[in-house]
Design an enzyme around this catalytic site. Sequence first.
Site, PDB file in Angstrom:
ATOM      1  N   GLN A 203      88.599 -49.186  21.775  1.00 51.10           N
ATOM      2  CA  GLN A 203      87.549 -48.331  21.222  1.00 51.10           C
ATOM      3  C   GLN A 203      86.178 -48.622  21.829  1.00 51.10           C
ATOM      4  OE1 GLN A 203      88.002 -45.770  19.200  1.00 51.10           O
ATOM      5  NE2 GLN A 203      90.187 -46.128  18.930  1.00 51.10           N
ATOM      6  N   CYS A 364      96.389 -46.628  11.476  1.00 48.91           N
ATOM      7  CA  CYS A 364      97.114 -47.802  11.956  1.00 48.91           C
ATOM      8  C   CYS A 364      96.398 -49.099  11.577  1.00 48.91           C
ATOM      9  CB  CYS A 364      97.332 -47.747  13.470  1.00 48.91           C
ATOM     10  SG  CYS A 364      98.410 -46.397  13.981  1.00 48.91           S
TER      11      CYS A 364
END
Length: 405
Positions: A203, A364
């Site tokens: 990310q 997740c």
Amino acid sequence: MEAIQKKHIKTQFPILDQEVHGKALIYFDNAATSQKPKRVIDAITRYYTEYNSNIHRGAHYLANKATEEYEQARERIANYIGASTQEVNFVRGTTEAVNLVANAWGNLNIHEGDEILVSGLEHHSNMVPWQMLAERSGAKIIIIPVLEDGSLDQAAFKNLLSAQTKLLAVNHVSNALGTINPVKEMISAAHEVGAKVFIDGAQAIPHLSIDVKDLDADFYAFSGHKAYGPTGIGILYGKEELLLAMKPYHGGGEMIKEVRYDGFTVNALPYKFEAGTPNICGAIALGEAIAFMEDVGIDKIAQIEADLLAYATEKISAIDGVKIYGTAADKASVLSFLVEGVHPFDLGILLDKQGVAIRTGHHCCQPLMGHFDIEGTCRASFAVYNTKEEIDLFIKALERALMML
């Protein structure tokens, strides 16, 4: 090259010029996967229409061209993150990178009684492989607690470090909350007790400037599809001395220098961990995605996204019943929220009917959701091609959906 102007950025992404359910598409699911600029799509097309061939093996033009483009992509990516080409391994994505290190490094270095520190913010991909390693080795998983604002408890982290700590696994940026972790300081603290550090940068790569040498990361991984590149390709960076000491993760072609009936000799880095025909096209296209970010400028990308996040946070905070999850002072462009009395999936469906794509669920990160005593959130995540006008339409769509519910 002069930075690309903001008003021209969105026009480079063909998929964004379409309608969904009769509405102009507003794509706010970038933390799951980003869209691809035309130059990346064109790079894929060129490979398959002009020089499709296997690499490192042929003597003909197509093979030489494919090999040249593949290795130039590696060099571009290495330069972008401050690494040497020998330390940049092409993998399928961050998940494979974690599993590679957990097996090829972990099996040699983690033993019974050792401790693996894993942050409470982690994606399942940066948690389950370490749990599996702990099961194999008899090591213990220690979780770094998360504070109410979604940041890691740094005081608790430092207290958890000990002579038994052999590995720290932590994400650079939380995919669920957007928290930017102080990984440079955490790496330094872990090194003081002799631990190695694995950073999940999936990310971080599309939002932040990454210099693995400055961070002093032992391992750093990211996926191409989060950063304007294709799926099925990613990068594992590892310090050269660590990669040299590790056993190969997969056996086969390319990872060998010589094969005999009685054994084999391992190839040099970085090919040691690239067994079989790789995702050649994906690697080349990832290099083009990195070039796109270089041309726009990572500082400009970060500023655009920071402005979008601040604007969206202000707008959504004015809606009654909204609670934002992840309010750390240092955040990337992720806005996770719930509306009191409304299931996130219902909200996601009604937004989709109005052309707005967000993500709903646990992202997740089931342990993290459990920490907040929730099943999941709605997550709007922004990229450089998004606009404040889209946020305005998103807020109107959200208000309309809440009226219906």
